[in-house]
Structures are given as C-alpha cells and as structure tokens.
Design a protein around this motif. Sequence first.
Motif, PDB file in Angstrom:
ATOM      1  N   GLU A  22       0.854  -1.182   0.000  1.00 23.85           N
ATOM      2  CA  GLU A  22       0.000   0.000   0.000  1.00 23.85           C
ATOM      3  C   GLU A  22       0.893   1.236   0.000  1.00 23.85           C
ATOM      4  O   GLU A  22       1.704   1.413   0.912  1.00 23.85           O
ATOM      5  CB  GLU A  22      -0.904  -0.006   1.233  1.00 23.85           C
ATOM      6  N   VAL A  23       0.756   2.061  -1.034  1.00 28.43           N
ATOM      7  CA  VAL A  23       1.546   3.283  -1.163  1.00 28.43           C
ATOM      8  C   VAL A  23       0.606   4.463  -1.290  1.00 28.43           C
ATOM      9  O   VAL A  23      -0.603   4.296  -1.502  1.00 28.43           O
ATOM     10  CB  VAL A  23       2.496   3.234  -2.383  1.00 28.43           C
ATOM     11  N   ASP A  24       1.146   5.667  -1.162  1.00 28.51           N
ATOM     12  CA  ASP A  24       0.346   6.867  -1.374  1.00 28.51           C
ATOM     13  C   ASP A  24      -0.160   6.879  -2.814  1.00 28.51           C
ATOM     14  O   ASP A  24       0.444   6.291  -3.710  1.00 28.51           O
ATOM     15  CB  ASP A  24       1.172   8.119  -1.091  1.00 28.51           C
ATOM     16  N   ARG A  25      -1.242   7.584  -3.027  1.00 25.10           N
ATOM     17  CA  ARG A  25      -1.917   7.601  -4.330  1.00 25.10           C
ATOM     18  C   ARG A  25      -0.959   7.931  -5.472  1.00 25.10           C
ATOM     19  O   ARG A  25      -0.157   8.844  -5.391  1.00 25.10           O
ATOM     20  CB  ARG A  25      -3.046   8.617  -4.318  1.00 25.10           C
ATOM     21  N   LEU A  26      -1.085   7.139  -6.533  1.00 29.80           N
ATOM     22  CA  LEU A  26      -0.287   7.321  -7.738  1.00 29.80           C
ATOM     23  C   LEU A  26      -1.179   7.875  -8.848  1.00 29.80           C
ATOM     24  O   LEU A  26      -2.379   7.599  -8.871  1.00 29.80           O
ATOM     25  CB  LEU A  26       0.305   5.982  -8.189  1.00 29.80           C
ATOM     26  N   PRO A  27      -0.614   8.632  -9.788  1.00 29.45           N
ATOM     27  CA  PRO A  27      -1.417   9.183 -10.885  1.00 29.45           C
ATOM     28  C   PRO A  27      -1.641   8.154 -11.993  1.00 29.45           C
ATOM     29  O   PRO A  27      -1.403   8.413 -13.167  1.00 29.45           O
ATOM     30  CB  PRO A  27      -0.563  10.359 -11.370  1.00 29.45           C
ATOM     31  N   VAL A  28      -2.119   6.968 -11.612  1.00 26.33           N
ATOM     32  CA  VAL A  28      -2.331   5.860 -12.538  1.00 26.33           C
ATOM     33  C   VAL A  28      -3.711   5.277 -12.247  1.00 26.33           C
ATOM     34  O   VAL A  28      -4.098   5.126 -11.091  1.00 26.33           O
ATOM     35  CB  VAL A  28      -1.242   4.770 -12.350  1.00 26.33           C
ATOM     36  N   ASP A  29      -4.460   4.934 -13.289  1.00 25.09           N
ATOM     37  CA  ASP A  29      -5.787   4.352 -13.118  1.00 25.09           C
ATOM     38  C   ASP A  29      -5.698   2.948 -12.531  1.00 25.09           C
ATOM     39  O   ASP A  29      -4.739   2.213 -12.785  1.00 25.09           O
ATOM     40  CB  ASP A  29      -6.515   4.277 -14.463  1.00 25.09           C
ATOM     41  N   ALA A  30      -6.718   2.571 -11.758  1.00 21.64           N
ATOM     42  CA  ALA A  30      -6.786   1.223 -11.197  1.00 21.64           C
ATOM     43  C   ALA A  30      -6.849   0.207 -12.328  1.00 21.64           C
ATOM     44  O   ALA A  30      -7.531   0.410 -13.327  1.00 21.64           O
ATOM     45  CB  ALA A  30      -8.008   1.096 -10.288  1.00 21.64           C
ATOM     46  N   GLY A  31      -6.096  -0.868 -12.194  1.00 23.46           N
ATOM     47  CA  GLY A  31      -6.020  -1.898 -13.213  1.00 23.46           C
ATOM     48  C   GLY A  31      -4.872  -1.706 -14.186  1.00 23.46           C
ATOM     49  O   GLY A  31      -4.548  -2.601 -14.960  1.00 23.46           O
TER      50      GLY A  31
END
Length: 70
Positions: A22-31
């Motif tokens: 679990e990391v801080d939010r990334l600018p990548v869509d889920a999947g």
Amino acid sequence: MRFAIVESGGKQYRAIEGRTIEVDRLPVDAGSTFDFERVLLMSDGDDILVGMPTLSDILVKVTVVDHVKG
C-alpha cells in the motif's frame, strides 16, 4: 524470496514479489501497470544489489489494484 526496496512519494517501501503493498496515491488508473523506477535495493536470495543511490538497470513492475481514501 525476491524483494526490492523502492521509493515513491519520498517514502521507501519493501516490495515482495507476488504480494500487495500500500503506497500513497499514484497518478495511474486502477487496473493499469506501473513501473517503480527508483529502486534502491534488490535482493534475490543470497544476491543483493545496492544502488548508489538507485539501481539504474532494474525496474519494479506493479499493477494498481485500487485507490482508497484514508
């Protein structure tokens, strides 16, 4: 057991092959897939590679499972 220490958002995480982190939010869509380019350490059994500060020839490939709040 193969694992790597990666840096994301100024924090370091231990990424173990086949497990979820679990990391801080990334600018990548889920999947979607994503590559951690800042790999600080790579361990494969008795073989250990340590970057100074990073390992330039190693990428850690991950899949973003979900985005959560809190």
